[in-house]
Design a protein around this motif. Structure first.
Motif: not given
Length: 307
Positions: A156-157, A165, A241, A244, A249-250
């Motif tokens: 995901d990252i 992002s 979520e 992140l 990063l969200g």
């Protein structure tokens, strides 16, 4: 069946006179039977009611006052909860009541989309793997084993860093690419049990194509367990979520999410704890309700626990 037309001397028994095998169970459907069993689980019903209220609030909550979620008002910065600002304000003077509910709308939308889409993909791949077996099954399962050997959070990252992002679409794509693995393995196991049943063999004998058997007969019979898995997955997506967003990063400002609100509040937690506590309560409450609802559905769908 005996009635007055076939037997003039027939006299039906009253309900009080019916005993044992003479008493027939009322007609029902599969979903009615599940709902009847689910209603007996009070915690699951309470969780369902709370989730319904949360959905209503994320839809209408931002419209309950005159503030929007992005306009700054420095004269009202860092105000505690009050009649003017029910959840207080943040450092830029933005109303937290509106931002919490808009953030909940974003978080729930990501969680639902990032659960339904991967499960749909995983069910299809798992159905194909389980039905065809052989080399197809071997290839798909070994691929899944390799992909599951690395924690999904790393995928995901990396994907978010590549795609960029800050948007709902980016997060949904990142969660989808890694989220289908577990549902594929679950569906494959269920299909291996179902494909030897008589109704599947009858469909194949009558000339049904493999894809029709998978889509019309096998996958619908796995929905019960899959729905339980989805209710258990949504809380983990909400948490992912939030994590992140917490590490940047969200969702990016000014668009809020519960994770992004927690990140902003963590920097001033000692001075303004209400900014941190309020979104944490909603994240925790949502995750708890989905978990309790999943437990209730699992019990309602388990034939060994039905009465």
């Amino acid at each position: 069946m005996l009635n007055r037309n076939t037997c003039p001397d027939f006299t039906p028994l009253s309900p009080d006179e019916l005993t044992g095998e003479e008493m027939a169970r009322p007609e029902t459907t599969y979903f009615k039977d599940v709902w009847r069993n689910l209603k007996k689980r009070k915690t699951a019903i309470a969780s369902l009611v709370v989730l319904g209220l949360l959905v209503v609030m994320v839809l209408v909550g931002p419209m309950m006052n005159e503030y929007n979620y992005y306009s700054n008002d420095y004269s009202a910065a860092n105000q505690p909860p009050s009649p003017a600002h029910w959840f207080g304000t943040d450092t830029l003077g933005r109303d937290l009541w509106t931002r919490v509910w808009v953030g909940g709308r974003v978080s729930l939308l990501i969680a639902i989309l990032a659960t339904i889409i991967p499960y749909a993909i995983g069910m299809m791949i798992g159905g194909i793997s389980g039905y065809f077996g052989g080399k197809v099954d071997m290839f798909i399962m070994r691929l899944i084993d390799v992909l599951m050997g690395i924690p999904s959070l790393i995928y995901d990252i990396l994907l978010i860093m590549v795609l960029g992002s800050g948007s709902i679409a980016t997060l949904v794509i990142a969660f989808t690419i890694t989220g289908w693995l577990g549902s594929a393995r679950t569906t494959r196991g269920l299909v291996l049990q179902l494909k030897e049943r008589e109704f599947v063999m009858a469909s194949a004998t009558l000339g049904a194509s493999p894809m029709r058997i998978i889509l019309r007969h096998l996958l619908p019979n796995t929905l019960g367990i899959i729905v339980v898995g989805m209710t258990m997955t949504i809380p983990s997506v909400i948490f992912a979520e939030a994590f992140l967003s917490f590490i940047g990063l969200g969702i990016t400002p000014p668009n809020p999410s519960w994770g992004q609100l927690i990140k902003e509040a963590s920097e001033v937690f000692k001075q303004y704890p209400y900014r941190f506590i309020i979104p944490c309560i909603f994240v925790g409450l949502t995750m708890l309700c989905f978990n309790l609802l999943g437990d209730g559905l699992r019990d309602a769908l388990d034939p060994r626990l039905r009465t």
